[in-house]
Write an enzyme that holds these catalytic residues in place. Structure first.
Site, PDB file in Angstrom:
ATOM      1  CG  MET A  71      27.018 -22.114  15.971  1.00  0.00           C
ATOM      2  SD  MET A  71      26.680 -20.618  16.496  1.00  0.00           S
ATOM      3  CE  MET A  71      27.145 -20.510  17.894  1.00  0.00           C
ATOM      4  CE1 TYR A 116      20.378 -22.640  10.756  1.00  0.00           C
ATOM      5  CE2 TYR A 116      19.164 -23.610   8.808  1.00  0.00           C
ATOM      6  CZ  TYR A 116      19.290 -22.385   9.987  1.00  0.00           C
ATOM      7  OH  TYR A 116      18.625 -21.285   9.994  1.00  0.00           O
ATOM      8  CB  SER A 125      12.051 -17.655  12.145  1.00  0.00           C
ATOM      9  OG  SER A 125      13.377 -18.034  12.539  1.00  0.00           O
ATOM     10  CE  LYS A 179      21.185 -13.052  15.386  1.00  0.00           C
ATOM     11  NZ  LYS A 179      21.648 -14.454  15.738  1.00  0.00           N
ATOM     12  N   GLY A 223      35.200 -18.282  15.808  1.00  0.00           N
ATOM     13  CA  GLY A 223      34.723 -17.057  15.419  1.00  0.00           C
ATOM     14  C   GLY A 223      34.429 -16.191  16.510  1.00  0.00           C
ATOM     15  CB  ALA A 269      26.764 -16.754  15.852  1.00  0.00           C
ATOM     16  CG  ASN A 286      37.527 -14.194  14.607  1.00  0.00           C
ATOM     17  OD1 ASN A 286      36.841 -14.898  14.248  1.00  0.00           O
ATOM     18  ND2 ASN A 286      37.672 -13.069  14.679  1.00  0.00           N
ATOM     19  NE  ARG A 287      38.361 -13.768   8.314  1.00  0.00           N
ATOM     20  CZ  ARG A 287      37.608 -13.793   7.357  1.00  0.00           C
ATOM     21  NH1 ARG A 287      37.505 -14.489   6.085  1.00  0.00           N
ATOM     22  NH2 ARG A 287      36.432 -12.695   7.484  1.00  0.00           N
ATOM     23  CG  ASP A 294      21.594 -16.675  18.901  1.00  0.00           C
ATOM     24  OD1 ASP A 294      20.478 -17.288  18.406  1.00  0.00           O
ATOM     25  OD2 ASP A 294      22.099 -15.758  18.214  1.00  0.00           O
ATOM     26  NE  ARG A 296      35.542  -8.768  14.979  1.00  0.00           N
ATOM     27  CZ  ARG A 296      34.263  -9.298  14.409  1.00  0.00           C
ATOM     28  NH1 ARG A 296      34.472 -10.140  13.193  1.00  0.00           N
ATOM     29  NH2 ARG A 296      32.789  -9.096  14.821  1.00  0.00           N
TER      30      ARG A 296
HETATM   31  P1  NDP Z   1      29.372 -12.500  11.815  1.00  0.00           P
HETATM   32  O1  NDP Z   1      29.201 -11.900  10.380  1.00  0.00           O
HETATM   33  O2  NDP Z   1      28.760 -11.669  13.012  1.00  0.00           O
HETATM   34  O3  NDP Z   1      30.896 -13.203  12.186  1.00  0.00           O
HETATM   35  C1  NDP Z   1      31.366 -14.057  11.320  1.00  0.00           C
HETATM   36  C2  NDP Z   1      32.618 -14.677  11.690  1.00  0.00           C
HETATM   37  O4  NDP Z   1      33.223 -15.361  11.019  1.00  0.00           O
HETATM   38  C3  NDP Z   1      33.725 -13.738  12.223  1.00  0.00           C
HETATM   39  O5  NDP Z   1      34.274 -14.079  13.177  1.00  0.00           O
HETATM   40  C4  NDP Z   1      34.658 -13.820  10.847  1.00  0.00           C
HETATM   41  O6  NDP Z   1      35.937 -13.549  10.987  1.00  0.00           O
HETATM   42  C5  NDP Z   1      34.384 -15.262  10.657  1.00  0.00           C
HETATM   43  N1  NDP Z   1      34.806 -15.740   9.346  1.00  0.00           N
HETATM   44  C6  NDP Z   1      34.183 -15.330   8.089  1.00  0.00           C
HETATM   45  N2  NDP Z   1      34.842 -16.019   7.190  1.00  0.00           N
HETATM   46  C7  NDP Z   1      35.777 -16.796   7.500  1.00  0.00           C
HETATM   47  C8  NDP Z   1      36.786 -17.835   7.011  1.00  0.00           C
HETATM   48  N3  NDP Z   1      36.492 -17.927   5.623  1.00  0.00           N
HETATM   49  N4  NDP Z   1      37.652 -18.547   7.732  1.00  0.00           N
HETATM   50  C9  NDP Z   1      37.608 -18.222   8.970  1.00  0.00           C
HETATM   51  N5  NDP Z   1      36.594 -17.393   9.701  1.00  0.00           N
HETATM   52  C10 NDP Z   1      35.803 -16.729   9.022  1.00  0.00           C
HETATM   53  O7  NDP Z   1      28.434 -13.950  11.693  1.00  0.00           O
HETATM   54  P2  NDP Z   1      27.326 -14.576  12.830  1.00  0.00           P
HETATM   55  O8  NDP Z   1      28.274 -14.577  13.872  1.00  0.00           O
HETATM   56  O9  NDP Z   1      26.107 -13.738  13.057  1.00  0.00           O
HETATM   57  O10 NDP Z   1      26.963 -15.710  12.295  1.00  0.00           O
HETATM   58  C11 NDP Z   1      28.172 -17.057  12.152  1.00  0.00           C
HETATM   59  C12 NDP Z   1      27.174 -18.413  11.895  1.00  0.00           C
HETATM   60  O11 NDP Z   1      26.556 -18.673  12.678  1.00  0.00           O
HETATM   61  C13 NDP Z   1      26.511 -17.893  10.302  1.00  0.00           C
HETATM   62  O12 NDP Z   1      26.606 -19.357   9.636  1.00  0.00           O
HETATM   63  C14 NDP Z   1      25.178 -18.100  10.919  1.00  0.00           C
HETATM   64  O13 NDP Z   1      24.177 -18.498  10.051  1.00  0.00           O
HETATM   65  C15 NDP Z   1      25.420 -19.011  12.127  1.00  0.00           C
HETATM   66  N6  NDP Z   1      24.287 -19.024  13.228  1.00  0.00           N
HETATM   67  C16 NDP Z   1      23.572 -20.234  13.338  1.00  0.00           C
HETATM   68  C17 NDP Z   1      22.497 -19.964  14.415  1.00  0.00           C
HETATM   69  C18 NDP Z   1      21.443 -21.053  14.898  1.00  0.00           C
HETATM   70  O14 NDP Z   1      20.554 -20.804  15.541  1.00  0.00           O
HETATM   71  N7  NDP Z   1      21.934 -22.258  14.210  1.00  0.00           N
HETATM   72  C19 NDP Z   1      22.341 -18.699  15.399  1.00  0.00           C
HETATM   73  C20 NDP Z   1      23.200 -17.647  14.932  1.00  0.00           C
HETATM   74  C21 NDP Z   1      24.031 -17.868  13.895  1.00  0.00           C
HETATM   75  P3  NDP Z   1      36.732 -11.929  11.098  1.00  0.00           P
HETATM   76  O15 NDP Z   1      36.343 -11.347  12.520  1.00  0.00           O
HETATM   77  O16 NDP Z   1      38.207 -12.356  10.765  1.00  0.00           O
HETATM   78  O17 NDP Z   1      36.162 -11.365   9.950  1.00  0.00           O
END
Ligand code: NDP
Length: 272
Positions: free
Chosen positions: A216, A218, A17, A66, A127, A131, A151-152, A102, A156
């Site tokens: 999402m 990179y 950023s 967030k 997910g 995000a 979602n896993r 976002d 949720r």
């Molecule tokens: P959170 O921690 O809020 O959510 C994580 C999610 O991923 C949950 O739904 C979780 O499931 C799931 N998850 C985690 N591990 C696994 C796995 N091994 N298999 C399946 N599902 C899994 O993270 P965010 O939502 O904030 O971020 C998610 C991604 O988005 C990140 O990689 C972040 O970097 C990216 N991002 C990119 C942006 C961009 O501008 N490009 C902007 C915002 C985010 P459960 O509910 O079961 O735990």
């Protein structure tokens, strides 16, 4: 005096950023500085408050703050209210305006940069974290035929689908990853699985021929999700464009100027 902005996160060293906003400012002739601030996990609110006292004009917020950011606002934009999460603050006098850019960033990347039409499409969103929450409203505004949140932890996804469900609208549903058994035009990976080099469970029939697979996350390498999608003949894209587009939305909120995003996306891709 030069205006100060920052991004707060934990960790924060990886953040692109500061580079993105410095480039926007240079290209658009805006006088500002933008820094990355590592907020302690138990001291986010204090850190933001100190930044305001020191004259900060606005900030971005990233993982894992967030949702806390949402609760610190005195006013919120409708899209931040809808998302229940805030990634942008604008400080004015005693007010803290919270926004969530976002979803607008994702939609701009999909439609403007990639030429993908969302209307009438079948979309799978993997997910149900911060995000995912931020992008559902803006995706639905583009009138897809169907949006499935998988979602896993299935509950949720179901809760999130219920939160965004409008009476009489059957287009948003939630389920577990292993319940996905129909094909989609667009599959968005909004899980954090890619951060750990992991692949969310996903049946091969989820990919329509010529589907677009969007991660999402990179980075230099293809994520396991994008590798799988490529094996199924999907067009693959990472989240760099979304990152730059969500930053541009924040820049516009702060400065009233829309920076050009294409040269910044191209420069970041070249630098990898
Ligand atoms: P959170 O921690 O809020 O959510 C994580 C999610 O991923 C949950 O739904 C979780 O499931 C799931 N998850 C985690 N591990 C696994 C796995 N091994 N298999 C399946 N599902 C899994 O993270 P965010 O939502 O904030 O971020 C998610 C991604 O988005 C990140 O990689 C972040 O970097 C990216 N991002 C990119 C942006 C961009 O501008 N490009 C902007 C915002 C985010 P459960 O509910 O079961 O735990």
């Amino acid at each position: 005096m030069t205006d100060r902005y920052a991004v707060f996160g934990h960790p924060i060293r990886h953040s692109k950023s500061p580079l993105i906003h410095a480039t926007f400012a240079r290209h658009s002739g805006q006088d500002l500085v933008y820094e990355a601030i590592l907020a302690p996990l138990d001291g986010f609110a204090e850190c933001v408050s100190q930044f305001r006292i020191d004259g900060g004009k606005g900030a971005n917020i990233t993982v894992p703050f967030k949702e806390q950011a949402f609760s610190l606002c005195t006013q919120r934009t409708p899209r931040a209210e809808q998302a229940g999460a805030v990634n942008t603050f604008k400080f004015e006098n005693n007010a803290v305006l919270g926004d969530n850019t976002d979803g607008a960033g994702l939609v701009a990347d999909l439609t403007r940069n990639l030429g993908f039409t969302l209307e009438g499409r079948h979309i799978l969103l993997l997910g149900a974290g911060g995000a995912a929450r931020g992008v559902i409203g803006p995706l639905l505004e583009c009138a897809p035929a169907r949006l499935v949140i998988a979602n896993r932890t299935a509950s949720r996804a179901r809760d999130l689908a219920a939160h965004f469900h409008q009476p009489g609208d059957l287009s948003v549903t939630g389920c577990g990853l292993e319940e996905v058994d129909t094909p989609f035009d667009l599959i968005i990976n909004a899980t954090s699985a890619s951060l750990a080099g992991e692949l969310p469970v996903l049946a091969s029939q989820a990919f329509k021929p010529e589907a677009l697979a969007y991660d999402m996350m990179y980075g230099k390498e293809l994520t396991p999700f994008l590798r799988l999608a490529q094996q199924h003949g999907a067009r693959i894209v990472d989240g760099l464009g979304m990152l730059v587009e969500q930053a541009a939305e924040a820049f516009y909120l702060w400065r009233g100027v829309r920076p050009e995003t294409q040269p910044v996306i191209a420069a970041l891709r070249d630098a990898r």
